[in-house]
Enzyme design. Structure first.
Site, PDB file in Angstrom:
ATOM      1  N   GLU A 184      13.054  -6.609  -0.622  1.00 51.04           N
ATOM      2  CA  GLU A 184      13.512  -5.289  -1.405  1.00 51.04           C
ATOM      3  C   GLU A 184      14.264  -5.677  -2.899  1.00 51.04           C
ATOM      4  O   GLU A 184      14.599  -4.962  -3.573  1.00 51.04           O
ATOM      5  CB  GLU A 184      14.467  -4.220  -0.708  1.00 51.04           C
ATOM      6  CG  GLU A 184      14.003  -3.353   0.345  1.00 51.04           C
ATOM      7  CD  GLU A 184      13.323  -2.118  -0.299  1.00 51.04           C
ATOM      8  OE1 GLU A 184      13.454  -1.776  -1.419  1.00 51.04           O
ATOM      9  OE2 GLU A 184      13.254  -1.106   0.476  1.00 51.04           O
ATOM     10  N   LYS A 222       9.795  -7.128  -5.193  1.00 49.08           N
ATOM     11  CA  LYS A 222       9.782  -5.953  -4.250  1.00 49.08           C
ATOM     12  C   LYS A 222       8.515  -5.779  -3.375  1.00 49.08           C
ATOM     13  O   LYS A 222       7.517  -5.177  -4.219  1.00 49.08           O
ATOM     14  CB  LYS A 222      10.321  -4.452  -4.971  1.00 49.08           C
ATOM     15  CG  LYS A 222      10.619  -3.573  -4.064  1.00 49.08           C
ATOM     16  CD  LYS A 222      11.228  -2.332  -4.672  1.00 49.08           C
ATOM     17  CE  LYS A 222      11.105  -1.013  -3.923  1.00 49.08           C
ATOM     18  NZ  LYS A 222      11.737  -0.601  -2.672  1.00 49.08           N
ATOM     19  N   THR A 265       8.788  -0.912   1.106  1.00 53.63           N
ATOM     20  CA  THR A 265       9.615   0.174   0.921  1.00 53.63           C
ATOM     21  C   THR A 265       9.999   0.626   2.130  1.00 53.63           C
ATOM     22  O   THR A 265       9.007   0.619   3.018  1.00 53.63           O
ATOM     23  CB  THR A 265       8.886   1.240  -0.108  1.00 53.63           C
ATOM     24  OG1 THR A 265       9.815   2.492  -0.266  1.00 53.63           O
ATOM     25  CG2 THR A 265       7.425   1.280   0.624  1.00 53.63           C
TER      26      THR A 265
HETATM   27  C1  LIG Z   1      10.707   8.302  -4.284  1.00 55.15           C
HETATM   28  C2  LIG Z   1      11.493   7.470  -3.312  1.00 55.15           C
HETATM   29  O1  LIG Z   1      11.708   8.196  -2.274  1.00 55.15           O
HETATM   30  N1  LIG Z   1      11.422   6.233  -3.469  1.00 55.15           N
HETATM   31  C3  LIG Z   1      11.744   5.305  -2.334  1.00 55.15           C
HETATM   32  C4  LIG Z   1      12.284   5.551  -1.320  1.00 55.15           C
HETATM   33  C5  LIG Z   1      12.720   4.530  -0.402  1.00 55.15           C
HETATM   34  N2  LIG Z   1      12.439   3.324  -0.869  1.00 55.15           N
HETATM   35  C6  LIG Z   1      12.032   3.122  -1.936  1.00 55.15           C
HETATM   36  O2  LIG Z   1      11.645   1.763  -2.414  1.00 55.15           O
HETATM   37  N3  LIG Z   1      11.564   3.831  -2.910  1.00 55.15           N
END
Ligand SMILES: CC(=O)Nc1cc[nH]c(=O)n1
Length: 116
Positions: free
Chosen positions: A84, A31, A34
């Site tokens: 991802e 991954k 984000t």
């Molecule tokens: C904590 C949080 O919001 N984590 C996220 C949000 C979006 N993508 C991701 O990989 N992690």
């Protein structure tokens, strides 16, 4: 992201939290992006951030921020899903669960550099 669109009013964050379920994929290099909303779009390319779990705050590593790129939900693609480590349908469901009805999002790419 253009330099002119970087928000310099607030210092760039040095902490990035992830749901615990994403930790293994990050540490395995599976991954590498984000997708966040505007409230978490202020990461600075070139900076190093501490990685911690959202649920408990446990630190699990450090990463270098590579890029921050605006994207609309409707433009999410198979390339984003690959980055991802999930299918596009899964990715859209995850993003909808975290950011319901948010259209403007940001792809933050990172390189995991240190395991805690
Ligand atoms: C904590 C949080 O919001 N984590 C996220 C949000 C979006 N993508 C991701 O990989 N992690």
């Amino acid at each position: 992201m253009k330099a002119s669109s970087i928000n310099t009013a607030e210092p760039a964050p040095t902490l990035m939290t992830f749901f615990t379920r994403f930790e293994a994929d990050i540490l395995a290099g599976k991954k590498t992006i984000t997708i966040r909303d505007g409230s978490e779009s202020n990461y600075l390319p070139g900076s190093t951030v501490t990685l911690a779990t959202h649920e408990s705050g446990r630190v699990f590593g450090q990463a270098k921020i590579l890029t921050v790129t605006p994207i609309l939900f409707s433009a999410l693609s198979n390339l984003h899903a690959e980055q991802e480590n999930m299918s596009l349908d899964e990715l859209k469901q995850v993003i909808t669960d975290i950011y319901p009805s948010e259209q403007q999002l940001f792809v933050v790419s990172f390189q995991h550099i240190v395991k805690a």
